[in-house]
Structure formats: C-alpha cells, structure tokens
Enzyme design. Structure first.
Site, short mmCIF file in Angstrom:
data_model
loop_
_atom_site.label_atom_id
_atom_site.label_comp_id
_atom_site.label_asym_id
_atom_site.label_seq_id
_atom_site.Cartn_x
_atom_site.Cartn_y
_atom_site.Cartn_z
N SER A 51 0.75 -1.20 0.16
CA SER A 51 -0.13 -0.03 0.01
C SER A 51 0.87 1.31 -0.06
O SER A 51 1.69 1.54 0.82
CB SER A 51 -0.72 0.02 1.20
OG SER A 51 -1.53 1.33 1.38
N HIS B 72 -0.97 -1.35 -4.32
CA HIS B 72 -2.32 -1.03 -3.45
C HIS B 72 -2.54 0.39 -3.61
O HIS B 72 -1.62 1.11 -2.62
CB HIS B 72 -2.41 -1.87 -2.14
CG HIS B 72 -3.70 -1.63 -1.50
ND1 HIS B 72 -4.83 -2.48 -1.84
CD2 HIS B 72 -3.98 -0.94 -0.55
CE1 HIS B 72 -5.74 -2.14 -1.08
NE2 HIS B 72 -5.29 -1.31 -0.10
N ASP C 91 -4.81 3.50 -2.01
CA ASP C 91 -6.07 3.52 -0.98
C ASP C 91 -6.71 4.87 -1.35
O ASP C 91 -5.93 6.05 -1.22
CB ASP C 91 -5.43 3.50 0.41
CG ASP C 91 -5.25 2.20 0.78
OD1 ASP C 91 -5.90 1.27 0.78
OD2 ASP C 91 -3.98 2.03 1.44
N MET D 112 -9.55 7.44 -0.26
CA MET D 112 -10.34 8.04 0.75
C MET D 112 -10.98 9.25 0.37
O MET D 112 -10.26 10.15 -0.12
CB MET D 112 -9.63 7.92 1.95
CG MET D 112 -8.62 6.67 2.35
SD MET D 112 -8.13 6.73 3.92
CE MET D 112 -7.03 5.20 3.72
N HIS E 178 -8.23 0.41 -4.00
CA HIS E 178 -9.22 0.17 -2.86
C HIS E 178 -10.00 1.48 -2.66
O HIS E 178 -9.40 2.29 -2.06
CB HIS E 178 -8.40 -0.06 -1.76
CG HIS E 178 -9.19 -0.34 -0.58
ND1 HIS E 178 -8.66 -0.71 0.69
CD2 HIS E 178 -10.48 -0.56 -0.26
CE1 HIS E 178 -9.60 -0.99 1.69
NE2 HIS E 178 -10.47 -0.72 1.12
N MET F 216 -12.22 3.61 -0.57
CA MET F 216 -13.14 3.79 0.65
C MET F 216 -13.75 5.28 0.54
O MET F 216 -13.49 6.34 1.11
CB MET F 216 -12.15 3.93 1.78
CG MET F 216 -11.53 2.43 2.12
SD MET F 216 -9.86 2.51 3.10
CE MET F 216 -8.64 2.79 1.51
N MET G 267 -10.79 -6.35 5.68
CA MET G 267 -10.30 -5.43 6.49
C MET G 267 -10.01 -5.80 7.57
O MET G 267 -10.58 -6.52 8.32
CB MET G 267 -11.07 -4.04 6.64
CG MET G 267 -11.34 -3.10 5.47
SD MET G 267 -9.99 -2.70 4.41
CE MET G 267 -8.92 -1.71 5.79
N PHE H 4 -6.69 4.79 7.95
CA PHE H 4 -5.38 5.03 8.26
C PHE H 4 -4.26 3.85 8.24
O PHE H 4 -4.65 2.84 8.61
CB PHE H 4 -5.20 5.74 9.84
CG PHE H 4 -6.10 6.98 9.62
CD1 PHE H 4 -5.63 8.23 9.31
CD2 PHE H 4 -7.22 6.88 10.16
CE1 PHE H 4 -6.36 9.37 9.30
CE2 PHE H 4 -8.01 8.08 10.53
CZ PHE H 4 -7.50 9.18 9.92
N GLY H 5 -2.86 4.12 7.74
CA GLY H 5 -2.18 3.01 7.86
C GLY H 5 -1.55 2.97 9.32
O GLY H 5 -1.63 3.92 10.13
N GLY H 6 -0.50 2.05 9.47
CA GLY H 6 -0.01 1.92 10.66
C GLY H 6 -0.68 1.40 11.87
O GLY H 6 -0.16 1.63 12.78
N ASP I 82 -5.91 -6.56 4.43
CA ASP I 82 -5.42 -5.31 4.45
C ASP I 82 -5.70 -4.65 5.92
O ASP I 82 -6.59 -4.60 6.42
CB ASP I 82 -6.37 -4.48 3.48
CG ASP I 82 -5.85 -2.99 3.31
OD1 ASP I 82 -5.10 -2.71 3.89
OD2 ASP I 82 -6.68 -2.36 2.55
N GLY I 83 -4.38 -4.12 6.48
CA GLY I 83 -4.59 -3.65 7.66
C GLY I 83 -3.45 -4.35 8.75
O GLY I 83 -3.84 -5.66 9.25
N GLY J 174 1.40 -1.71 4.20
CA GLY J 174 2.11 -0.32 4.05
C GLY J 174 2.82 0.08 4.77
O GLY J 174 4.39 -0.02 4.46
C1 DX5 Z 1 -6.36 1.32 5.57
C2 DX5 Z 1 -5.94 1.03 4.24
C3 DX5 Z 1 -4.62 0.09 4.18
C4 DX5 Z 1 -3.34 0.67 4.73
C5 DX5 Z 1 -2.71 -0.46 4.89
O1 DX5 Z 1 -7.52 1.71 5.67
O2 DX5 Z 1 -6.97 0.56 3.47
O3 DX5 Z 1 -4.58 -0.44 2.96
O4 DX5 Z 1 -2.68 1.47 3.85
O5 DX5 Z 1 -1.61 -0.22 5.74
P1 DX5 Z 1 -0.65 -0.89 6.97
O6 DX5 Z 1 -0.26 -2.08 6.40
O7 DX5 Z 1 0.09 0.57 7.52
O8 DX5 Z 1 -1.83 -1.27 8.21
ZN ZN Z 2 -6.24 -0.56 1.45
#
Ligand code: DX5
Ligand code: ZN
Length: 216
Positions: free
Chosen positions: A9, A34, A36, A38, A67, A69, A138, A144-146, A176-177, A198
C-alpha cells in the site's frame, strides 16, 4: 504451496516521490500496487484521486489494485478505471447496487472486488461471491495506515475460504491492515491469497527485505 500475491500500500510511501517508492517495491518483487482512495466521508481521511493514479500509470506496468473507501463508488469508479486501475474494490457498506456495480466494473474489462469492514459479516456478501474476482477483508478499521492487526478477523478469512473452496468460486481473498511477516503468515494459513502491507514495508530500514519477509 500456492503463490501469495503481495500488494504494497503506497499510503505509507513518500507522497512527494511516489514513483521512486513504486520502483523500490517493483525491484523487491511486489506483484501489485495497492492504492487507497479515501473521500473524507466514508472514512475520516482524504488521499488519492484519479489524476494521481493516471500519472502513476506511466511509471510502472505492475497491476493497480485500487481500494475505494468512498461513499459513492458508482459515481467515481469509472474515473479510476480510465486512469489505469486493473482491479477496483469498493466497500460493501457503501449504499449502492452492489451487483450492478460489480457487473459494470467487469464489463469495462477490469476486475471487481468488494471489501468488508471488521464489523461486517461474510453473510453480507455471500450472495455476490459467484460474481466477484476478489474479497478484501479489512483487518483494521479503514482510514489510516500503521494500525494494529485485529486477530479476531482470522475466523472470517477461514469462513470465506471454505465458502470459496466448497463452491469452486474463482475469487481471491485479500487482507488489508496491520500486515507484517507474522500477521501475514497467519492470514495465509487462514486462506488469504493477497497481502496488502503499507507501514511495515515503507517504514522499514530496508523495504526490500521487509517485502521479501512477507513471502516466506
Ligand atoms: C487502511 C488502508 C490500508 C492501509 C494498510 O484504511 O486500506 O491499505 O494502507 O496499511 P498498514 O499496512 O500500514 O496497516
Ligand atoms: Zn487498502
């Protein structure tokens, strides 16, 4: 053992130099990218639009795993398809005619996926499985990432895997996540085919090694 598809991601990549980070993951052996998307409405964050996807399309031949969202996927998906998406995944929780949207996306010549948030059961999308190329489970709340991986999503992956296998559906399971080498392995054992990751890859001192650790 089946081949696991790795889809890093770019949400955690350097937004001032995305093409450089895409080159890094391509060199490391990533299968897909990937992306994202949003809208600040379906999730409390705003990220990438079709113009960025179009620009990135020129930088790599890797498939774009988009993806969405967003609240109105039926209104925006075609812009992403025109920009170069190879797979478009929208959310089951978005209020739209899901079967029609899957058919429209596939009729445009690309693949269609649906994603379920942690609180959404597999039963919500079970009737769509014959038409889908992919289901995205999910393993964090989208936005959010991380974030930390939710272990209690593993039974959902197994449930989905059994349904797909028993009915011989041609549908991949993506997660994912919070995916890293440990959580990724648990998902693969539960039946996942595609790992999105990500923060684990892009915050690593050596992104190439981090990516490779997901395939083991
Ligand atoms: C979250 C995203 C993910 C995110 C994953 O809403 O859909 O794709 O970037 O990131 P990590 O691997 O950091 O959880
Ligand atoms: Zn995603």
């Amino acid at each position: 053992m089946k081949k696991i598809i790795i889809s890093p991601s770019i949400l955690s990549a350097d937004f001032s130099d995305l093409s450089k980070d895409i080159a890094v993951i391509e060199d490391a052996g990533a299968d897909w990218v990937h992306i994202d998307v949003m809208d600040g409405h379906f999730v409390p964050n705003i990220t990438i639009g079709p113009a960025v996807v179009k620009s990135l399309r020129k930088t790599t031949k890797m498939p774009f795993d988009v993806h969405l969202m967003i609240s109105e996927p039926e209104k925006y998906w075609r812009e992403f398809q025109k920009a170069g998406a190879d797979l478009i995944t929208f959310h089951s929780e978005a209020k739209t005619d899901k079967k029609k949207l899957i058919e429209d996306i596939k009729a445009s010549g690309i693949k269609a996926g649906i994603s379920i948030k942690p609180a959404t059961p597999v039963s919500e999308i079970e009737n769509l499985l014959p038409y889908l190329d992919l289901v995205l489970v999910m393993t964090v709340e989208p936005g959010f990432g991380g974030q930390a991986f939710m272990e209690n999503m593993l039974p959902k992956i197994s449930e989905l895997g059994k349904l797909i296998d028993n009915n011989k559906y041609n549908c991949l399971i993506e997660v994912d996540g919070g995916i890293n080498a440990q959580t990724g392995m648990k998902c693969v054992e539960a039946g996942a085919d595609v790992l999105v990751s990500g923060n684990y890859i892009f915050s690593a001192a050596n992104p190439k090694e981090a990516l490779k650790s997901l395939c083991k």
